[in-house]
Scaffold this motif. Structure first.
Motif, PDB file in Angstrom:
ATOM      1  N   ARG A 137     -18.306  51.824 -46.517  1.00  0.00           N
ATOM      2  CA  ARG A 137     -17.514  52.599 -46.817  1.00  0.00           C
ATOM      3  C   ARG A 137     -16.736  54.354 -46.387  1.00  0.00           C
ATOM      4  NH1 ARG A 137     -15.776  47.376 -49.725  1.00  0.00           N
ATOM      5  NH2 ARG A 137     -17.287  48.646 -51.341  1.00  0.00           N
ATOM      6  N   GLN A 140     -17.392  55.772 -43.077  1.00  0.00           N
ATOM      7  CA  GLN A 140     -16.145  55.487 -42.680  1.00  0.00           C
ATOM      8  C   GLN A 140     -15.532  57.356 -41.976  1.00  0.00           C
ATOM      9  OE1 GLN A 140     -14.563  52.505 -43.357  1.00  0.00           O
ATOM     10  NE2 GLN A 140     -15.714  51.087 -41.800  1.00  0.00           N
ATOM     11  N   ARG A 202      -6.619  69.797 -46.760  1.00  0.00           N
ATOM     12  CA  ARG A 202      -6.531  68.848 -47.495  1.00  0.00           C
ATOM     13  C   ARG A 202      -7.467  67.249 -47.295  1.00  0.00           C
ATOM     14  NH1 ARG A 202      -1.036  68.183 -45.919  1.00  0.00           N
ATOM     15  NH2 ARG A 202      -0.629  69.911 -46.944  1.00  0.00           N
TER      16      ARG A 202
ATOM     17  N   PHE B 387      -8.314  49.082 -61.511  1.00  0.00           N
ATOM     18  CA  PHE B 387      -7.999  50.359 -60.280  1.00  0.00           C
ATOM     19  C   PHE B 387      -7.030  51.086 -60.006  1.00  0.00           C
ATOM     20  CE2 PHE B 387      -9.276  51.285 -55.904  1.00  0.00           C
ATOM     21  CZ  PHE B 387      -9.769  52.758 -55.580  1.00  0.00           C
ATOM     22  N   ALA B 397      -5.500  66.437 -52.404  1.00  0.00           N
ATOM     23  CA  ALA B 397      -6.702  66.327 -51.559  1.00  0.00           C
ATOM     24  C   ALA B 397      -5.399  65.200 -50.948  1.00  0.00           C
ATOM     25  CB  ALA B 397      -7.443  64.816 -52.547  1.00  0.00           C
ATOM     26  N   THR B 404      -5.715  56.148 -48.339  1.00  0.00           N
ATOM     27  CA  THR B 404      -7.624  55.837 -47.715  1.00  0.00           C
ATOM     28  C   THR B 404      -8.100  55.755 -48.518  1.00  0.00           C
ATOM     29  OG1 THR B 404      -7.020  57.803 -45.613  1.00  0.00           O
ATOM     30  CG2 THR B 404      -9.056  56.172 -45.577  1.00  0.00           C
ATOM     31  N   ARG B 408      -9.591  51.113 -48.670  1.00  0.00           N
ATOM     32  CA  ARG B 408     -10.591  51.229 -48.510  1.00  0.00           C
ATOM     33  C   ARG B 408     -11.425  49.699 -49.433  1.00  0.00           C
ATOM     34  NH1 ARG B 408     -13.191  56.618 -47.015  1.00  0.00           N
ATOM     35  NH2 ARG B 408     -12.602  56.335 -44.359  1.00  0.00           N
ATOM     36  N   GLN B 409     -10.890  50.471 -50.789  1.00  0.00           N
ATOM     37  CA  GLN B 409     -11.287  49.802 -52.063  1.00  0.00           C
ATOM     38  C   GLN B 409     -10.997  48.378 -52.085  1.00  0.00           C
ATOM     39  OE1 GLN B 409     -14.466  50.215 -53.682  1.00  0.00           O
ATOM     40  NE2 GLN B 409     -14.345  52.659 -52.703  1.00  0.00           N
ATOM     41  N   THR B 412     -11.060  46.131 -48.016  1.00  0.00           N
ATOM     42  CA  THR B 412     -12.468  45.548 -48.130  1.00  0.00           C
ATOM     43  C   THR B 412     -12.401  44.604 -48.598  1.00  0.00           C
ATOM     44  OG1 THR B 412     -13.225  47.323 -48.615  1.00  0.00           O
ATOM     45  CG2 THR B 412     -13.021  47.292 -46.772  1.00  0.00           C
ATOM     46  N   GLU B 542      -3.625  58.820 -35.207  1.00  0.00           N
ATOM     47  CA  GLU B 542      -5.330  58.542 -35.189  1.00  0.00           C
ATOM     48  C   GLU B 542      -5.480  57.607 -35.820  1.00  0.00           C
ATOM     49  OE1 GLU B 542      -6.722  61.863 -38.099  1.00  0.00           O
ATOM     50  OE2 GLU B 542      -5.170  63.260 -37.081  1.00  0.00           O
ATOM     51  N   HIS B 545     -10.274  52.671 -38.898  1.00  0.00           N
ATOM     52  CA  HIS B 545     -10.265  51.180 -38.487  1.00  0.00           C
ATOM     53  C   HIS B 545     -10.786  50.546 -39.733  1.00  0.00           C
ATOM     54  CE1 HIS B 545      -7.945  49.042 -35.372  1.00  0.00           C
ATOM     55  NE2 HIS B 545      -8.202  50.399 -34.864  1.00  0.00           N
ATOM     56  N   LEU B 546     -10.780  50.265 -40.633  1.00  0.00           N
ATOM     57  CA  LEU B 546     -11.940  49.711 -41.464  1.00  0.00           C
ATOM     58  C   LEU B 546     -13.253  48.303 -40.923  1.00  0.00           C
ATOM     59  CD1 LEU B 546      -9.552  50.276 -44.835  1.00  0.00           C
ATOM     60  CD2 LEU B 546     -11.479  52.244 -43.388  1.00  0.00           C
ATOM     61  N   GLY B 547     -13.145  47.843 -40.314  1.00  0.00           N
ATOM     62  CA  GLY B 547     -13.875  47.567 -39.891  1.00  0.00           C
ATOM     63  C   GLY B 547     -13.408  46.229 -40.874  1.00  0.00           C
TER      64      GLY B 547
END
Lengths: 213, 551
Positions: A137, A140, A202, B387, B397, B404, B408-409, B412, B542, B545-547
Motif C-alpha cells: 500500500r 503504490q 498538495r 479508523f 494534503a 485515497t 486503501r486502508q 484492501t 488517472e 488500481h489498488l490491486g
C-alpha cells in the motif's frame, strides 16, 4: 530456561488474558505487569525483562515514544507493540521506533506469544502480520507521478526561476525546459505556475514554498 | 452640549460639578464687587468655602455623591437665606446645588435639592417679612427657582448620558441577538445558514444590478485561498483563480476592479467586487459582462450586498464551527470505543483463546474457534470504526489524498479489488464540504464492504469547484430491501442535503449497487449540470488500481 516478559497495558482484562496465554507456554515467564508508562518503564529498568509487550495508547503517554526510549537504552530487548488502532500509520511508526513486532488486538493471544518468541530471538528485526500488504500500500502511487527530471524542474519552478534560468541550471535547451514545464502542468492539472506549485504541494511533491499573495 | 462624549465617567461628572461651583462663586463675587458691600464679600467668602468643602468631599469620597449634593443645597440655602434681605444677588448661587444633585442623583436629586432650598430660604426669610414684601420677594425669587430647576434638569440629563451603556456591551447585545437567531435558524438546519444559498442570492442581486452574463462567488478559506462557492453559469468562470489579475487587484485594493478579457464570445468585461464585513474581506464576486459597468453602479451594488455578505460570513463561520465541533466529538467517540468496548471484546477473545487451549473435546474446540473468529471479526470492525472516526480531511494534503488513504486502508482489507479514480483541479472545495463528502464515501464503502459481497469496488471522484461528483459502485448482489432505508443511508442523505448535493442510490447495470453524489450549486438561471459535464474535465483521468486484496 524461560524468557522473561513484562506486560504494559492499561486494561486489566487484556493483561490478564495475555498473561494466561504466556503462562500456557512453558518457555515464557511473566515477571511483571504495569498499567501506566511510568510504572512500566520503572519495572523495565528494575527487572530487565527479555521481552516487553506494550500498548500504543497508554494513559500517561504513547507506547511508541516509550518504545523509542527503551530501544535507545537497550538494543537487545524484544519489544512487541500491541494496538487497537487500524491503519498503516501505527505499523510504520512502530517499525521506526525500533519495535521487534507489531500485533493488532483482534489477533488471538497465540499471535502475541508467537511475536514475543520472535522478538526474544531477533529483537532487532521487525515482524507484523499485515507487513507485506502495508508495504504494498505504501509503495503504490497516490497522486500524479513526475519523472526525476520533471521533479527537478518543478523544484526550480517553485524557487521562482524562469524558463531560461531553468534551462541554464539544468544544462538543457529552452524548448526542452518548456516541454518539461508543460508536461508538469498537464500532470498536475495546472494552467500556470502558481496552480502547478499549489497542486504539487498538495500532492506532497514539494515540501514547502513561500507564496506571496 | 453635543460635544459631551457619550461615555461620561464619574471623574468627568465631578469636574462638571466643580466647574458649576466655580461659575456660581465667581458670578456672585463679581456682583458683590459691583455692589462694594462688606456683608456681600463675607457671603461670597462663605459660599466659596462651601464650594471648596463640597469639592474636596467629593474628591476624597468622604460621603456619597448624593448626600454631599443635598448637604450642599441645604448649606447654600442657609447662607443665601440669611443674606437675602440685603443682597438679593446671592440667590444666583442657588442654581448650583440642583445642578450638582442632578449630576449625582438624577431628576429626583434635583427635585429634592430645589425643594430643600425653597424650604430653607423660606424659613429663614418669611417670618421677618410682611405679606406685601413676601410677594415682592417671591417675584424676585421665581426666576431663580425656575433657573435652579432648569440647571438641575440639565445635570440630570448629563448624568443620563453617563449611564448610556458603553460600546462593548452594545457589541455583546448584538452578538447575543445574532446567536439567538443562529440557534433558531440552526434548528431548522441549512434554511437560512446555507452558504451556497446565500451566495446564490448574491449572484441574483449582482445580475439584477449589472446584468452580467456569468458570475461566481469566491470565498476566502483558511490559508487565504479563494475557493468558488457558487456560480450561475455553465462553468465558463470556474477557471477564475486566485492569480487572476482582476481578482488580485480587487483583493489587494479591497475595491471593485474591472478588466477587459477575450473570451469565446468576444471581448468581455470582467468585474470583481469585494465582499466585506466591516474592514475584513471575506470573498469576491467575479462577474463577466458584455459592457463596462460604471463606478457608481458598482458602488450601489457593493453597498446593497453588505447584508448578504454579513449573512454569508455568519453562515461560513457557523459551518466551520459545526465542522470543528463535529470533529471534536468524533475524536472523543473514537477514544471512547478504543478505551472501552473494543478492549473488552478483545479481552473476551483472549479468554476464548484460553478456553480453546484448555478444551479436551474436539467438537467443543471447533465451536469455540467459530466463536473466536466471530470475536476477531467484531474487534476488526471496531478497529475500522475507530479508523473511520479518526480520518479527517487535512487542510494541506487535499481531499484526494484523504480519500485515497481511506480507500486503501479499508478497501484492501475487505477482499474486494478497489479501483480508485480521482480527477481534481488545483482549486479545492471548502474543507467543510470535503469532510461531508468523505463521510458519505466512508458510509457507502462500508456498506459495500459489509453487505454487498462484491469482488470489485469502483470509487470515482471528480471535482471542479464548486462542482463535484462522487460515485461508489460495486458488483455485488445489489440493493436489498432492508438496506434501502437503513440508518446509514439516511445519514448519507442528510449529509448530502447539508452541502446542497443530490444523492442517488440505484442498482448498477450488470449487477451491484451504485451511490452517486452530485454537487452542483447553480442558481436558477441554468439547470443543474449533469454528471457527464463534470466528469468530462480538462484533465485526463488517472486511474489508480489498488490491486487485489490478499486475504
Amino acid at each position: 530456561m524461560s524468557t522473561s516478559v513484562l506486560l504494559i497495558d492499561d486494561h486489566d482484562l487484556i493483561r490478564q488474558g495475555l498473561s494466561r496465554a504466556f503462562e500456557r507456554s512453558p518457555d515464557f515467564n511473566v515477571v511483571g505487569q504495569a498499567g501506566t508508562l511510568a510504572e512500566g518503564e520503572r519495572m523495565v529498568h528494575g527487572m530487565a525483562p527479555e521481552v516487553v509487550v506494550i500498548d500504543v495508547r497508554l494513559p500517561d503517554g504513547s507506547g511508541l515514544d516509550a518504545t523509542r526510549r527503551l530501544r535507545d537504552r537497550n538494543a537487545d530487548m524484544g519489544i512487541v507493540v500491541l494496538t487497537m488502532y487500524a491503519g498503516d500509520e501505527q505499523l510504520f511508526a512502530a517499525l521506526e521506533a525500533g519495535a521487534s513486532a507489531f500485533v493488532p488486538k483482534d489477533a488471538p493471544s497465540e499471535d502475541v506469544v508467537a511475536a514475543a518468541r520472535h522478538a526474544a530471538v531477533s529483537p532487532r528485526s521487525f515482524t507484523a502480520a499485515d507487513l507485506a500488504d502495508a508495504m504494498r500500500r505504501r509503495m503504490q502511487p497516490s497522486g500524479p507521478q513526475l519523472s526525476p527530471r520533471e521533479k527537478e524542474v518543478l523544484n526550480l519552478l517553485a524557487e521562482g526561476l524562469g524558463v531560461s534560468a531553468i534551462a541554464r541550471r539544468l544544462f538543457i535547451s529552452e524548448s526542452t525546459a518548456k516541454t518539461h514545464i508543460s508536461k508538469i502542468y498537464d500532470k498536475l492539472g495546472a494552467g500556470n505556475r502558481a496552480q502547478a506549485i499549489m497542486s504539487a504541494i498538495r500532492a506532497g511533491l514539494i515540501r514547502e514554498v513561500s507564496i506571496t499573495a | 452640549m453635543s460635544a459631551v462624549p457619550l461615555h461620561m465617567s464619574t471623574r468627568h461628572c465631578a469636574r462638571l460639578a466643580t466647574g458649576a461651583r466655580v461659575f456660581g462663586v465667581s458670578a456672585v463675587a463679581v456682583l458683590a464687587l459691583v455692589e462694594r458691600d462688606l456683608p456681600g464679600v463675607l457671603a461670597v467668602a462663605m459660599l466659596a468655602g462651601l464650594a471648596v468643602l463640597a469639592t474636596l468631599a467629593t474628591r476624597r469620597a468622604l460621603l456619597g455623591g448624593t448626600l454631599i449634593a443635598l448637604s450642599e443645597a441645604g448649606l447654600a440655602a442657609v447662607i443665601v437665606g440669611s443674606h437675602l434681605g440685603d443682597l438679593p444677588f446671592v440667590m444666583l448661587y442657588l442654581v448650583v446645588p440642583p445642578f450638582v444633585a442632578g449630576l449625582h442623583a438624577g431628576v429626583v436629586g434635583t427635585a429634592i435639592s430645589c425643594l430643600l432650598e425653597i424650604i430653607v430660604v423660606y424659613l429663614l426669610t418669611a417670618p421677618a417679612l410682611s405679606l406685601d414684601a413676601l410677594s415682592e420677594r417671591l417675584e424676585v425669587a421665581a426666576p431663580w427657582v425656575l433657573t435652579s430647576v432648569g440647571s438641575g434638569v440639565l445635570g440630570a440629563w448629563l448624568r443620563q448620558l453617563d449611564h448610556v451603556p458603553p460600546r462593548d456591551s452594545d457589541a455583546y447585545h448584538s452578538a447575543r441577538r445574532l446567536l439567538g437567531e443562529l440557534r433558531t435558524v440552526a434548528r431548522s438546519l441549512s434554511a437560512g445558514l446555507d452558504p451556497v444559498g446565500i451566495a446564490q442570492q448574491i449572484l441574483v442581486e449582482t445580475r439584477e444590478a449589472i446584468g452580467d452574463e456569468a458570475a461566481v462567488v469566491l470565498v476566502r478559506t483558511e490559508g487565504g485561498i479563494l475557493v468558488p462557492l457558487s456560480q450561475d453559469e455553465g462553468g465558463r468562470l470556474s477557471e477564475v483563480g486566485n492569480d487572476d489579475p482582476v481578482v488580485m487587484e480587487c483583493w489587494t485594493t479591497e475595491a471593485p476592479a474591472q478588466e477587459i478579457v477575450g473570451g469565446p464570445l468576444g471581448r468581455r468585461v470582467r468585474v470583481a467586487l469585494p465582499l466585506q464585513v466591516g474592514v475584513r474581506m471575506i470573498g469576491i464576486v467575479v462577474a463577466e459582462c458584455g459592457r463596462g459597468v460604471s463606478a457608481a453602479q458598482l458602488q450601489i451594488l457593493h453597498s446593497s450586498l453588505s447584508e448578504h455578505t454579513l449573512r454569508l460570513d455568519t453562515a461560513l463561520v457557523f459551518d466551520e464551527v459545526r465542522t470543528l465541533a463535529t470533529a471534536d466529538e468524533r475524536r472523543r467517540l473514537a477514544r471512547e470505543i478504543h478505551d472501552g468496548i473494543a478492549q473488552e471484546v478483545a479481552s473476551i477473545g483472549y479468554a476464548v483463546d484460553e478456553m480453546i487451549a484448555d478444551s479436551d473435546s474436539r467438537e467443543q474446540r471447533d465451536s469455540l474457534r467459530a466463536l473466536r473468529n466471530e470475536l476477531t471479526r467484531l474487534v476488526s470492525e471496531l478497529r475500522l470504526s475507530i479508523f473511520d472516526l479518526r480520518s479527517e480531511v487535512s487542510q494541506s494534503a487535499g481531499f484526494g489524498a484523504a480519500l485515497t488513504d481511506y480507500v486503501r486502508q479499508v478497501g484492501t482489507r475487505s477482499g474486494m479489488s478497489v479501483h480508485l479514480s480521482l480527477n481534481e483541479t488545483p482549486q479545492r472545495l471548502r474543507v467543510e464540504v470535503e469532510t461531508e463528502i468523505l463521510r458519505i464515501a466512508q458510509e457507502a464503502i462500508t456498506n459495500a464492504r459489509r453487505h454487498s459481497g462484491a469482488s470489485n469496488l469502483w470509487v470515482t471522484f471528480a471535482a471542479d469547484p464548486p462542482h463535484a461528483t462522487l460515485s461508489i459502485a460495486d458488483d455485488g448482489h445489489g440493493l436489498g430491501t432492508p438496506r434501502s432505508d437503513s440508518y446509514g443511508l439516511r445519514i448519507m442523505r442528510e449529509r448530502a442535503e447539508r452541502i446542497g448535493a443530490s444523492l442517488e442510490i440505484r442498482s448498477r447495470e450488470g449487477g451491484g449497487a451504485q451511490v452517486s453524489l452530485t454537487l452542483a450549486p447553480e442558481t436558477s438561471r441554468s439547470p443543474a449540470r449533469n454528471l457527464g459535464a463534470v466528469a468530462a474535465l480538462r484533465k485526463d483521468r488517472e486511474d489508480v488500481h489498488l490491486g487485489l486484496a490478499h486475504r
